[in-house]
Design a protein around this motif. Sequence first.
Motif, PDB file in Angstrom:
ATOM      1  N   VAL A 243       0.742  -1.138  -0.547  1.00 53.37           N
ATOM      2  CA  VAL A 243       0.148  -0.134   0.413  1.00 53.37           C
ATOM      3  C   VAL A 243       1.265   1.284  -0.265  1.00 53.37           C
ATOM      4  CG1 VAL A 243      -1.752   0.922   1.127  1.00 53.37           C
ATOM      5  CG2 VAL A 243      -1.766  -1.624   1.121  1.00 53.37           C
TER       6      VAL A 243
ATOM      7  N   GLY B  12      -9.886   0.529  -1.278  1.00 51.75           N
ATOM      8  CA  GLY B  12      -9.164   1.360  -2.161  1.00 51.75           C
ATOM      9  C   GLY B  12     -10.862   2.911  -2.638  1.00 51.75           C
TER      10      GLY B  12
ATOM     11  N   PHE C 241      -6.770   4.907   0.761  1.00 52.74           N
ATOM     12  CA  PHE C 241      -6.953   3.884   0.519  1.00 52.74           C
ATOM     13  C   PHE C 241      -7.622   3.105   1.987  1.00 52.74           C
ATOM     14  CE2 PHE C 241      -2.223   5.323   0.074  1.00 52.74           C
ATOM     15  CZ  PHE C 241      -1.721   4.607  -1.059  1.00 52.74           C
TER      16      PHE C 241
ATOM     17  N   LEU D  11      -5.650   5.415  -7.019  1.00 52.34           N
ATOM     18  CA  LEU D  11      -6.143   5.694  -6.220  1.00 52.34           C
ATOM     19  C   LEU D  11      -6.447   7.064  -5.877  1.00 52.34           C
ATOM     20  CD1 LEU D  11      -5.730   2.282  -4.852  1.00 52.34           C
ATOM     21  CD2 LEU D  11      -7.228   2.740  -6.716  1.00 52.34           C
TER      22      LEU D  11
END
Length: 379
Positions: free
Chosen positions: A275, A318, A303, A300
């Motif tokens: 991540v 996300g 998250f 994205l």
Amino acid sequence: MFRSQGRVRFVRIGSALQIGTATAVCAIALGWAAVAGNMMWQHFSLAQDQAAIDAQARSVAAEARKVDAYKQSVNDIAADLDRRQDLLDDMIRSQFGTDGADPGLVGAPDAETQADTPSDTSAAAQKKQLSALSGMDRLRAMEERQTRFAHRLAALVDQRARKAEAAIRSFGLKPEQLAGRTAQGGPYIPWTAKGVADDDALTKLAGSLSRLNMLERSLVSIPSGRPTASPMLSSSYGYRSDPFNGHAAFHAGLDFPGRYGQPILAAATGRVSYVGQRQGYGNVVEIDHGHGIMTRYAHLSGFSARTGQDVTRGVQIGRMGSTGRSTGTHLHFEVRVNGAPINPRRFLEVKDDVLQVQQIAKQRFARVNGRNDDEADRS
């Protein structure tokens, strides 16, 4: 004629006395012979009777030993059958859950297993025949029945494994590509004779179950869910004109347009392996699905998962955005096998029969892991 003190005397014995004396002597001799013969006959008879009794005793002892050996043999075979049945039960329980019931092993068998699967009528007849036997014959019949069951189960497991293998190939993947070398280990403990001896039927069944386990675990790890609710694609996998400079470029995934903040979902069960940010991708979530399969969700805006988290298919990880090298709000979705990108489209256009095989495998592992059916459906 007698001589006594210098004098000779003559005694005359008459013939009658002689005959009487001789007769008496003969009578005594014959009586003694009769008594001796009778004693000898009785002794001989007693010896014969004793020999017969001894022979009978040896025969009884031999029969008793046979009975003891038979009982011991019956007990040994019964114990072996119990251990054998425990192994069968453990195999089924460990691979198909506590009750052993599995939709993939229930139903009409294919042509290969049809001939080896008895009908209800023949099964009832076999049970009736088995109940008519006793002792060793019954135990032997039970042993043969266990062996037939193990062979039939192995055939059904092989049939299911072929379906799983075909499902994997339908994604454009090779089963051996996903199998690799499974991580295993532990101390070496030789097999002891105290357990069940080498058994061809159980060995074959164990091999079939091991192969099915490998194939279905590989199948479950393959992404088959849509990563977002967007119904259309803005860019496909493969070569394209770069949106920034117009040059020919390779696009390693699929682009899904949508609204800012739209939920991004895990395409399959796995563990979040990364991540953060990657160059060109912006904000990224990566999920390791095992067997060398990884999915990447890029650009994205935020998250919803953390590194090391276990996620199931359909869980939000996300939110859609436009970070990194992006011209607008969209999701960049990649599928990689052993680090190499492959076309994700084949995972999003799966046929229903393939999804059914995959779902059955998921339900099996859910039962084995003690999860409920709802969780299996979500995964």
